[in-house]
Design a protein around this motif. Structure first.
Motif, PDB file in Angstrom:
ATOM      1  N   HIS A   1     -18.360 -12.893 -40.173  1.00 43.85           N
ATOM      2  CA  HIS A   1     -18.895 -13.789 -41.204  1.00 43.85           C
ATOM      3  C   HIS A   1     -19.778 -14.865 -40.578  1.00 43.85           C
ATOM      4  N   THR A   2     -19.392 -15.360 -39.414  1.00 39.93           N
ATOM      5  CA  THR A   2     -20.194 -16.364 -38.705  1.00 39.93           C
ATOM      6  C   THR A   2     -21.538 -15.771 -38.276  1.00 39.93           C
ATOM      7  N   LEU A   3     -21.542 -14.502 -37.943  1.00 43.86           N
ATOM      8  CA  LEU A   3     -22.771 -13.837 -37.513  1.00 43.86           C
ATOM      9  C   LEU A   3     -23.646 -13.390 -38.686  1.00 43.86           C
ATOM     10  N   GLY A   4     -23.246 -13.727 -39.908  1.00 44.74           N
ATOM     11  CA  GLY A   4     -24.080 -13.453 -41.071  1.00 44.74           C
ATOM     12  C   GLY A   4     -23.734 -12.194 -41.819  1.00 44.74           C
ATOM     13  N   GLU A   5     -22.657 -11.524 -41.479  1.00 48.54           N
ATOM     14  CA  GLU A   5     -22.260 -10.320 -42.192  1.00 48.54           C
ATOM     15  C   GLU A   5     -21.516 -10.705 -43.469  1.00 48.54           C
ATOM     16  N   SER A   6     -21.826 -10.044 -44.583  1.00 48.43           N
ATOM     17  CA  SER A   6     -21.199 -10.355 -45.873  1.00 48.43           C
ATOM     18  C   SER A   6     -19.880  -9.601 -45.996  1.00 48.43           C
ATOM     19  N   THR A   7     -18.883 -10.059 -45.273  1.00 50.26           N
ATOM     20  CA  THR A   7     -17.595  -9.368 -45.226  1.00 50.26           C
ATOM     21  C   THR A   7     -16.793  -9.521 -46.520  1.00 50.26           C
ATOM     22  N   MET A   8     -17.207 -10.407 -47.419  1.00 48.69           N
ATOM     23  CA  MET A   8     -16.460 -10.614 -48.660  1.00 48.69           C
ATOM     24  C   MET A   8     -16.470  -9.373 -49.559  1.00 48.69           C
ATOM     25  N   HIS A   9     -17.369  -8.449 -49.304  1.00 46.12           N
ATOM     26  CA  HIS A   9     -17.445  -7.234 -50.110  1.00 46.12           C
ATOM     27  C   HIS A   9     -16.870  -6.024 -49.374  1.00 46.12           C
ATOM     28  N   TRP A  10     -16.164  -6.276 -48.306  1.00 45.67           N
ATOM     29  CA  TRP A  10     -15.640  -5.176 -47.499  1.00 45.67           C
ATOM     30  C   TRP A  10     -14.155  -4.890 -47.786  1.00 45.67           C
ATOM     31  N   ASP A  11     -13.609  -5.413 -48.856  1.00 48.67           N
ATOM     32  CA  ASP A  11     -12.158  -5.331 -49.075  1.00 48.67           C
ATOM     33  C   ASP A  11     -11.641  -3.899 -49.025  1.00 48.67           C
TER      34      ASP A  11
END
Length: 371
Positions: free
Chosen positions: A129-139
């Motif tokens: 997430h810090t590196l800019g990846e949108s992990t909020m949609h990876w559930d």
């Protein structure tokens, strides 16, 4: 190592700088901590910052700046070189994603293993997430990947749990894993308590067994024979007979050895080798000596009188007259004796005289005076 200043006369603890050995998954944590404590600290000169940087690096990371001379002006060069080497977002993202895939699956339920999976995924997701990846949609992807690392029992429990949910989120899955880990830890603690309790019960049980409280060989109750009412109510002769039948030592009233090997004390009344409960006073109508072991019978000295055989002999005196006398025959004697009366009768006056006793020569070596 950074020493913080005193605030309100309170001495704050020393902060240890993290070590960085060149692993990409550790870079962001090290970079953020070092920048906060050292790099952007205006109270530290560059030469000191360079010293802290070199002290914090090890392994492959230390090799990156090893060739740079240690000076104040070279600090910025060393820091930029280190950032260029490890601030590669593409490699960082790849390493953080790989760290989640290479986790070894659990083989059995383990609170420690479940918490380790939670920590690894949480750390790498924060870094992504810090590196800019949108992990909020990876559930969905993360839940599937984490579930594949669980043991069969925990994975089956999750399948039962998610059937009760309308919409499955990563937070739901994380909450399930944390509750599962808490449950396993509670069971582990309770098992340890039960094991400790069972061990104490076993020790208490051993204390109540025959190891510590032997059964009486006479009445079979849990006491020793010298505390047995049945034994104490017997006459002394009956006690001696009971000890013989039960094959007990006559001195300590315990089985397993004989009197001559017994190390217990002797009778308190006569100091002989038998128990006081088996002692009989001399002159008592019931006085019977306790049975003696065969091994000790040989050492008992004979106190009864010994009868020796006698014979009538004819002795010739100095006048060649024959005189009758009674001789005592003792094969163990080393000397011959006669009474003074017989000596005068034979008219013998010397201490040592050769005489003839029915044709057998004998020597008088000592005169026994008989009053």
């Amino acid at each position: 190592m950074v020493k913080l200043t005193k605030t309100n006369n309170v001495k704050l603890p020393t902060i240890q700088l993290p070590k960085f050995g060149g692993r990409y998954e550790d870079w962001l944590e090290f970079r953020d901590t070092f920048v906060s404590l050292i790099h952007e600290n205006q109270g530290i000169v560059d030469i000191q910052k360079f010293h802290y940087l070199r002290a914090s690096l090890e392994g492959g990371a230390a090799q990156v700046i090893r060739s740079i001379g240690f000076s104040s002006c070279n600090y910025k060069i060393a820091w930029d070189l280190l950032c260029d080497r490890y601030n590669n977002e593409r490699l960082l993202i790849q390493n953080h994603v790989q760290s989640m895939f290479v986790i070894e699956p659990l083989k059995r339920e383990s609170a420690l293993g479940i918490r380790s999976i939670i920590d690894i995924f949480s750390k790498n997701l924060r870094s992504l997430h810090t590196l800019g990846e949108s992990t909020m949609h990876w559930d969905t992807l993360i839940i599937y990947l984490m579930n594949s690392k669980l043991d069969p029992k925990t994975s089956r429990d999750w399948e039962e749990r998610k059937s009760t949910l309308n919409k499955i989120t990563l937070n739901d899955f994380m909450s399930f894993l944390k509750n599962k880990a808490d449950l396993l830890e509670t069971i582990h603690i309770n098992n340890n308590i039960n094991k400790y309790k069972n061990r104490n019960d076993q020790i208490k049980g051993l204390l109540n067994t025959n190891i510590y409280i032997p059964k009486c060989p006479l009445c079979k109750n849990t006491h020793k024979i010298y505390n047995c009412e049945t034994f104490l109510n017997q006459s002394i002769s009956d006690r001696i007979e009971s000890a013989r039948k039960l094959k007990l030592c006559n001195n300590c009233l315990r089985p397993g050895h004989r009197v001559h090997k017994c190390k217990s004390g002797s009778c308190t009344k006569c100091s002989l080798k038998h128990n006081t409960l088996l002692h009989k006073e001399i002159g008592s109508s019931q006085h019977v000596e306790p049975p003696v072991d065969k091994a000790t019978a040989l050492s008992v000295q004979m106190t009864e009188p010994v009868l020796l055989s006698t014979a009538v002999v004819y002795i010739l005196g100095s006048d060649n007259q024959r005189h009758d006398a009674r001789a005592v025959l003792d094969s163990g004697s080393q000397a011959s004796f006669m009474t003074q009366r017989l000596l005068h009768k034979l008219n013998l006056h010397c201490q040592k005289t050769q005489i003839s006793v029915t044709g057998i020569n004998s020597t008088i070596t000592q005169i026994f005076k008989n009053n």
